[in-house]
Design a protein around this motif. Structure first.
Motif, PDB file in Angstrom:
ATOM      1  N   MET A  65       0.884  -1.083  -0.131  1.00 25.76           N
ATOM      2  CA  MET A  65      -0.006   0.131   0.058  1.00 25.76           C
ATOM      3  C   MET A  65       0.864   1.332  -0.072  1.00 25.76           C
ATOM      4  N   ALA A  66       2.035   1.214   0.550  1.00 26.57           N
ATOM      5  CA  ALA A  66       2.936   2.358   0.757  1.00 26.57           C
ATOM      6  C   ALA A  66       3.707   2.467  -0.391  1.00 26.57           C
ATOM      7  N   ASP A  67       4.209   1.686  -1.066  1.00 31.47           N
ATOM      8  CA  ASP A  67       5.225   1.690  -2.133  1.00 31.47           C
ATOM      9  C   ASP A  67       4.807   1.188  -3.570  1.00 31.47           C
ATOM     10  N   ALA A  68       3.996   0.350  -3.720  1.00 26.85           N
ATOM     11  CA  ALA A  68       3.753  -0.301  -5.019  1.00 26.85           C
ATOM     12  C   ALA A  68       2.962   0.859  -5.888  1.00 26.85           C
ATOM     13  N   PRO A  69       1.978   1.589  -5.505  1.00 23.95           N
ATOM     14  CA  PRO A  69       1.258   2.317  -6.402  1.00 23.95           C
ATOM     15  C   PRO A  69       2.276   3.589  -7.048  1.00 23.95           C
ATOM     16  N   LEU A  70       3.098   3.976  -5.839  1.00 25.91           N
ATOM     17  CA  LEU A  70       3.986   5.039  -6.376  1.00 25.91           C
ATOM     18  C   LEU A  70       5.017   4.577  -7.591  1.00 25.91           C
ATOM     19  N   ASP A  71       5.341   3.178  -7.270  1.00 26.04           N
ATOM     20  CA  ASP A  71       6.680   2.583  -8.169  1.00 26.04           C
ATOM     21  C   ASP A  71       5.896   2.359  -9.373  1.00 26.04           C
ATOM     22  N   LEU A  72       4.631   2.041  -9.428  1.00 25.35           N
ATOM     23  CA  LEU A  72       3.997   1.622 -10.770  1.00 25.35           C
ATOM     24  C   LEU A  72       3.656   2.998 -11.493  1.00 25.35           C
ATOM     25  N   VAL A  73       3.409   3.945 -10.865  1.00 23.89           N
ATOM     26  CA  VAL A  73       3.344   5.389 -11.637  1.00 23.89           C
ATOM     27  C   VAL A  73       4.433   5.609 -12.060  1.00 23.89           C
ATOM     28  N   GLU A  74       5.515   5.364 -11.356  1.00 29.59           N
ATOM     29  CA  GLU A  74       6.873   6.000 -11.926  1.00 29.59           C
ATOM     30  C   GLU A  74       7.391   5.174 -13.086  1.00 29.59           C
ATOM     31  N   PHE A  75       6.942   3.810 -12.864  1.00 29.34           N
ATOM     32  CA  PHE A  75       7.364   2.843 -14.109  1.00 29.34           C
ATOM     33  C   PHE A  75       6.464   3.359 -15.321  1.00 29.34           C
ATOM     34  N   GLN A  76       5.275   3.782 -15.184  1.00 31.60           N
ATOM     35  CA  GLN A  76       4.404   4.141 -16.374  1.00 31.60           C
ATOM     36  C   GLN A  76       4.910   5.521 -16.816  1.00 31.60           C
ATOM     37  N   ARG A  77       5.585   6.537 -15.933  1.00 32.73           N
ATOM     38  CA  ARG A  77       6.072   7.622 -16.467  1.00 32.73           C
ATOM     39  C   ARG A  77       7.028   7.428 -17.001  1.00 32.73           C
ATOM     40  N   ALA A  78       7.976   6.643 -16.745  1.00 33.19           N
ATOM     41  CA  ALA A  78       9.262   6.414 -17.346  1.00 33.19           C
ATOM     42  C   ALA A  78       9.197   5.898 -18.969  1.00 33.19           C
ATOM     43  N   ALA A  79       8.313   4.659 -18.628  1.00 34.46           N
ATOM     44  CA  ALA A  79       7.920   3.813 -19.875  1.00 34.46           C
ATOM     45  C   ALA A  79       7.377   4.848 -21.029  1.00 34.46           C
ATOM     46  N   ALA A  80       6.553   5.897 -20.632  1.00 32.81           N
ATOM     47  CA  ALA A  80       6.183   6.912 -21.608  1.00 32.81           C
ATOM     48  C   ALA A  80       7.104   7.309 -22.420  1.00 32.81           C
ATOM     49  N   ALA A  81       8.410   7.548 -21.734  1.00 32.04           N
ATOM     50  CA  ALA A  81       9.442   8.428 -22.411  1.00 32.04           C
ATOM     51  C   ALA A  81      10.127   7.620 -23.470  1.00 32.04           C
ATOM     52  N   VAL A  82      10.074   6.113 -23.362  1.00 31.40           N
ATOM     53  CA  VAL A  82      10.711   5.273 -24.339  1.00 31.40           C
ATOM     54  C   VAL A  82       9.966   4.858 -25.690  1.00 31.40           C
ATOM     55  N   ILE A  90       4.068  -4.259 -19.268  1.00 31.33           N
ATOM     56  CA  ILE A  90       3.718  -4.036 -18.065  1.00 31.33           C
ATOM     57  C   ILE A  90       4.009  -5.469 -17.173  1.00 31.33           C
ATOM     58  N   ASN A  91       3.997  -6.522 -17.795  1.00 27.59           N
ATOM     59  CA  ASN A  91       4.186  -7.787 -17.239  1.00 27.59           C
ATOM     60  C   ASN A  91       5.423  -7.754 -16.653  1.00 27.59           C
ATOM     61  N   THR A  92       6.322  -7.073 -17.047  1.00 32.73           N
ATOM     62  CA  THR A  92       7.735  -7.101 -16.362  1.00 32.73           C
ATOM     63  C   THR A  92       7.668  -6.255 -15.084  1.00 32.73           C
ATOM     64  N   TRP A  93       6.795  -5.339 -14.954  1.00 30.08           N
ATOM     65  CA  TRP A  93       6.692  -4.523 -13.691  1.00 30.08           C
ATOM     66  C   TRP A  93       6.007  -5.497 -12.587  1.00 30.08           C
ATOM     67  N   ILE A  94       5.005  -6.435 -13.311  1.00 31.82           N
ATOM     68  CA  ILE A  94       4.362  -7.087 -12.390  1.00 31.82           C
ATOM     69  C   ILE A  94       5.108  -8.336 -12.003  1.00 31.82           C
ATOM     70  N   GLU A  95       5.994  -8.870 -12.647  1.00 29.11           N
ATOM     71  CA  GLU A  95       6.775  -9.889 -12.373  1.00 29.11           C
ATOM     72  C   GLU A  95       7.610  -9.599 -11.214  1.00 29.11           C
ATOM     73  N   ARG A  96       8.366  -8.251 -11.331  1.00 26.84           N
ATOM     74  CA  ARG A  96       9.158  -7.612 -10.233  1.00 26.84           C
ATOM     75  C   ARG A  96       8.348  -7.267  -9.067  1.00 26.84           C
ATOM     76  N   PHE A  97       7.171  -6.743  -9.254  1.00 29.68           N
ATOM     77  CA  PHE A  97       6.438  -6.562  -7.899  1.00 29.68           C
ATOM     78  C   PHE A  97       6.306  -8.005  -7.053  1.00 29.68           C
ATOM     79  N   ARG A 101      10.402  -6.829  -5.631  1.00 33.60           N
ATOM     80  CA  ARG A 101      11.362  -5.875  -6.042  1.00 33.60           C
ATOM     81  C   ARG A 101      10.804  -4.641  -6.828  1.00 33.60           C
ATOM     82  N   THR A 102      11.284  -3.537  -6.655  1.00 37.46           N
ATOM     83  CA  THR A 102      10.872  -2.306  -7.220  1.00 37.46           C
ATOM     84  C   THR A 102      11.633  -2.304  -8.901  1.00 37.46           C
ATOM     85  N   CYS A 103      11.009  -1.651  -9.623  1.00 38.35           N
ATOM     86  CA  CYS A 103      11.328  -1.636 -11.163  1.00 38.35           C
ATOM     87  C   CYS A 103      11.293  -0.156 -11.832  1.00 38.35           C
TER      88      CYS A 103
END
Length: 110
Positions: A65-82, A90-97, A101-103
């Motif tokens: 609850m504390a970390d994952a939503p922020l990590d997911l939003v950051e993953f999506q933000r960074a992915a948008a720049a690629v 997104i499955n790579t993020w889910i596997e790490r989650f 692990r954060t990703c």
């Protein structure tokens, strides 16, 4: 989804439920969670049920609850720049989650 079905879910799917409800929580106004409203048999939040039933450790739920939503939003933000053809799925993020692990720092690697 019925109470018995939630009890039968594997850990990875329980973690995703907690993530989903955590990510949505700031915007919920008229419902409690995926089950919408509490009944005599269960709360409106599947996360509350998962915690009450001990299906996941409370510390793990709190960390998600504390970390994952922020990590997911950051993953999506960074992915948008690629460029789309180079983005990680997104499955790579889910596997790490699910591995605990954060990703967010590596959306274009794998």
């Amino acid at each position: 989804m019925q109470v018995s079905e939630v009890r039968a879910l594997p850990r990875e799917e329980l973690r995703l439920i907690v993530l989903l409800e955590s990510r949505a929580a700031p915007r919920l106004r008229t419902i409690e969670g995926l089950w919408r409203k509490s009944t005599r048999k269960r709360p409106g939040s599947m996360t509350a049920f998962i915690r009450a039933e001990g299906l996941l450790d409370g510390t793990e739920i709190d960390e998600i609850m504390a970390d994952a939503p922020l990590d997911l939003v950051e993953f999506q933000r960074a992915a948008a720049a690629v460029p789309i053809e180079q983005r990680s799925h997104i499955n790579t993020w889910i596997e790490r989650f699910n591995a605990g692990r954060t990703c967010a720092s590596r959306p274009d690697k794998d």
